[in-house]
Design an enzyme around this catalytic site. Sequence first.
Site, mmCIF file in Angstrom:
data_model
loop_
_atom_site.group_PDB
_atom_site.id
_atom_site.type_symbol
_atom_site.label_atom_id
_atom_site.label_comp_id
_atom_site.label_asym_id
_atom_site.label_seq_id
_atom_site.Cartn_x
_atom_site.Cartn_y
_atom_site.Cartn_z
ATOM 1 N N SER A 1 -1.047 -3.406 1.043
ATOM 2 C CA SER A 1 -1.061 -3.276 2.559
ATOM 3 C C SER A 1 -1.455 -3.228 3.544
ATOM 4 C CB SER A 1 -0.141 -1.194 2.140
ATOM 5 O OG SER A 1 0.315 -1.188 3.321
ATOM 6 N N TYR B 1 -0.582 7.428 0.339
ATOM 7 C CA TYR B 1 -0.575 5.809 0.764
ATOM 8 C C TYR B 1 -2.240 4.988 1.166
ATOM 9 C CZ TYR B 1 2.010 1.146 0.121
ATOM 10 O OH TYR B 1 2.488 -0.296 0.571
#
Length: 278
Positions: free
Chosen positions: A141, A154
């Site tokens: 990401s 995350y």
Amino acid sequence: MRDFTDRVAVVTGAGSGIGRALAVELTARGARLAVSDVDDEGLRETVRRCAGRDGQVRGYRLDVTDRAAVLAHAERVEGDFGRADLVVNNAGVTLLASVSDGTWEDLEWVMNVDFWGVVHGTRAFLPLLAASRGHLVNVSSVLGLAGAPMQSGYNAAKFAVRGFTEAVAQELRADGVPVGVSCVHPGRIRTNIMRNARNDGLRDYQAVREHFERSVDVTAEQAARAILRGVARNRARILVGADAYRTEILTRLLGPWYPRPAAGRGRRPVTSTGRRPR
């Protein structure tokens, strides 16, 4: 891998978002697809969208956090297709929570899906990729490039994916194993990931989701094409979206000082009424 015709592509998290877009794009390019997800309904819809095109697609219900299931999945794909040329470990979730207020269970959940799911898929399919001289794609990401408040779980998972993938690439190169490796860093992409996010319940996360959706200008289909373009060019790092490029530049320029512009944001959770708890 500049031509995907008749290549066997394995895509996890294919029930929606980037995974579905990759499946549709790959099938349109003549690939044969082994797609998986825990969302049965979403997976069926992906298979339906791909089935009318040239090529072959099979759907598999798969929980990427289950190591034994992923290993068995690799064996089943080999039995059904005889090979695997491209593996995209795409399945992912997100968690909106501060370090102090998030639960242990939610932190384990995001790590199990986003990090261990990638590890399981990589280890399960590497022998098949080595045999076919194929390509491994692990999806990290933009938050695998830079930290962000309320995203520590995350961040941890996506930074881990980046480090793991880069280490895998170095090992394969050192051992002379002919497998291409790419780590993907999407920025804000129009998918369901924010709608399905877990949170600590201490903020107005509906407002966060609405702000995210208003700021997104890259579709899952555009992301899929960017990823396959990176694979065709054998890119080690594939950035998707202007924000991903900006983040990489920011971290390169500022080094360890890049978090300072965001310092203090999100440190004390805002309640649904907008007041900060005492």
